[in-house]
Design an enzyme around this catalytic site. Structure first.
Site, PDB file in Angstrom:
ATOM      1  CB  SER A   1     -27.680   2.716  72.714  1.00  0.00           C
ATOM      2  OG  SER A   1     -26.655   1.847  73.090  1.00  0.00           O
TER       3      SER A   1
ATOM      4  CE  LYS B   1     -26.151  -0.730  66.661  1.00  0.00           C
ATOM      5  NZ  LYS B   1     -27.087  -1.717  67.142  1.00  0.00           N
TER       6      LYS B   1
ATOM      7  NE  ARG C   1     -23.177  -5.284  70.746  1.00  0.00           N
ATOM      8  CZ  ARG C   1     -22.995  -5.552  69.452  1.00  0.00           C
ATOM      9  NH1 ARG C   1     -22.005  -6.328  69.055  1.00  0.00           N
ATOM     10  NH2 ARG C   1     -23.813  -5.034  68.566  1.00  0.00           N
TER      11      ARG C   1
HETATM   12  N1  TZP Z   1     -23.415   0.524  69.080  1.00  0.00           N
HETATM   13  C1  TZP Z   1     -23.161   1.531  68.246  1.00  0.00           C
HETATM   14  S1  TZP Z   1     -21.794   1.269  67.316  1.00  0.00           S
HETATM   15  C2  TZP Z   1     -21.495  -0.229  68.083  1.00  0.00           C
HETATM   16  C3  TZP Z   1     -22.488  -0.474  69.017  1.00  0.00           C
HETATM   17  C4  TZP Z   1     -22.601  -1.673  69.866  1.00  0.00           C
HETATM   18  C5  TZP Z   1     -20.341  -1.116  67.735  1.00  0.00           C
HETATM   19  C6  TZP Z   1     -19.078  -0.662  68.373  1.00  0.00           C
HETATM   20  O1  TZP Z   1     -18.034  -1.569  68.053  1.00  0.00           O
HETATM   21  P1  TZP Z   1     -16.592  -1.069  67.595  1.00  0.00           P
HETATM   22  O2  TZP Z   1     -15.897  -2.346  67.160  1.00  0.00           O
HETATM   23  O3  TZP Z   1     -15.938  -0.457  68.789  1.00  0.00           O
HETATM   24  O4  TZP Z   1     -16.782  -0.116  66.461  1.00  0.00           O
END
Ligand code: TZP
Ligand code: MG
Length: 214
Positions: free
Chosen positions: A106, A135, A37
Site C-alpha cells: 500500500s 478505514k 483482511r
Molecule cells: N486502505 C486504504 S483505504 C482502505 C484500505 C484498506 C479501505 C477500503 O475499503 P472500502 O470499503 O472499499 O472503502
C-alpha cells in the site's frame, strides 16, 4: 494475477454474513483476485478460515492474498501477502516468502510508490481514492496520485479506498490496472450482482480509454 477487481474480504464490512458465501458470490460474479483482511481475530481462529478461503480460491483458479501477515500467508500457502506502510517492508518480507509468491504494497505518495517499486513489490496499491468509512485513518490522495504514479512503473497499480460502481471509471481513467474494494462488495445486498456491475464498468472504461488512445 488479474487485479481488475480485487475484492478484500473483511468480516466487519460483511456485517455478520459468512465470508465464504461472499467469496463464492464474488467469484461467480467474475472476481479473479481476493484478499483476506482480518484485524482482530487471533491467529488460531484465523488459520482455519484462511485455509477454507484458500481452498475455494484454488478450486476456482482465483488468486488468494493475505493482508498484513507474512506468517499466515506462508502457513496457508496463499498466493501472496499484502503489506501496508506499517507492516514489514517488502525487502524484509521477500526472503520469508515462498518463491513466486505475490507481494503487494500500500502506498500514499509518489515517494512510497517509488520505494515499493525499488523494493520489488509485484503490485502497488494507491489510496485512498475517495473518503471511506472502512478505514477511519485513511489518507485521501485521490485519483490524482494514480496519475502521478502511473509513469513511474509498469507494475500493476490498484486504486483503493471508497471505490464504488459510480466512481470506479475515474480510477481506471487515472491509470489503474484494477481496483480493490471492501464495502462495495462485502457490504452489498447482492455481492455477485455488485461484482458483475464492477467488472462491466471496468471493462467499459478500459474500452473507452483504449479507443481514445488510438
Ligand atoms: N486502505 C486504504 S483505504 C482502505 C484500505 C484498506 C479501505 C477500503 O475499503 P472500502 O470499503 O472499499 O472503502
Ligand atoms: Mg497492513
Amino acid at each position: 494475477m488479474d487485479p481488475s477487481l480485487y475484492v478484500i474480504l473483511d468480516r466487519a464490512a460483511a456485517r455478520g454474513r459468512d465470508l465464504e458465501e461472499i467469496l463464492d458470490a464474488t467469484i461467480a460474479g467474475g472476481c479473479r483476485m481476493i484478499q483476506l483482511r482480518e484485524k482482530e481475530w487471533p491467529t488460531g481462529r484465523l488459520l482455519p478460515l484462511a485455509e477454507r478461503l484458500r481452498d475455494r480460491c484454488r478450486r476456482a483458479g482465483v488468486t488468494f492474498i493475505v493482508n498484513d501477515r507474512v506468517d499466515l500467508a506462508v502457513a496457508v500457502e496463499a498466493d501472496g501477502v499484502h503489506l501496508g506502510q506499517d507492516d514489514l517492508p517488502p525487502r524484509a518480507a521477500r526472503p520469508l516468502l515462498r518463491p513466486g509468491m505475490v507481494l503487494g504494497r500500500s502506498t500514499h505518495s509518489v515517494a512510497q510508490a517509488r520505494q515499493a517499486k525499488a523494493d520489488g513489490a509485484d503490485y502497488i496499491a494507491v489510496g485512498s481514492m475517495f473518503p471511506t468509512q472502512t478505514k477511519p485513518d485513511f489518507e485521501l490522495v485521490g485519483p490524482e496520485l494514480l496519475r502521478a504514479v502511473r509513469p513511474e512503473t509498469k507494475a500493476p497499480l490498484v486504486g483503493i479506498g471508497g471505490i464504488t460502481r459510480a466512481n470506479v471509471a475515474q480510477v481506471i481513467r487515472a491509470g489503474a490496472d484494477g481496483v480493490a474494494v471492501i464495502s462495495a462488495v462485502c457490504g452489498a445486498s447482492d455481492p455477485a450482482a455488485a461484482t458483475r456491475e464492477f467488472v462491466a464498468a471496468i471493462r467499459a472504461e478500459r474500452d473507452l480509454t483504449r479507443r481514445a488512445s488510438l
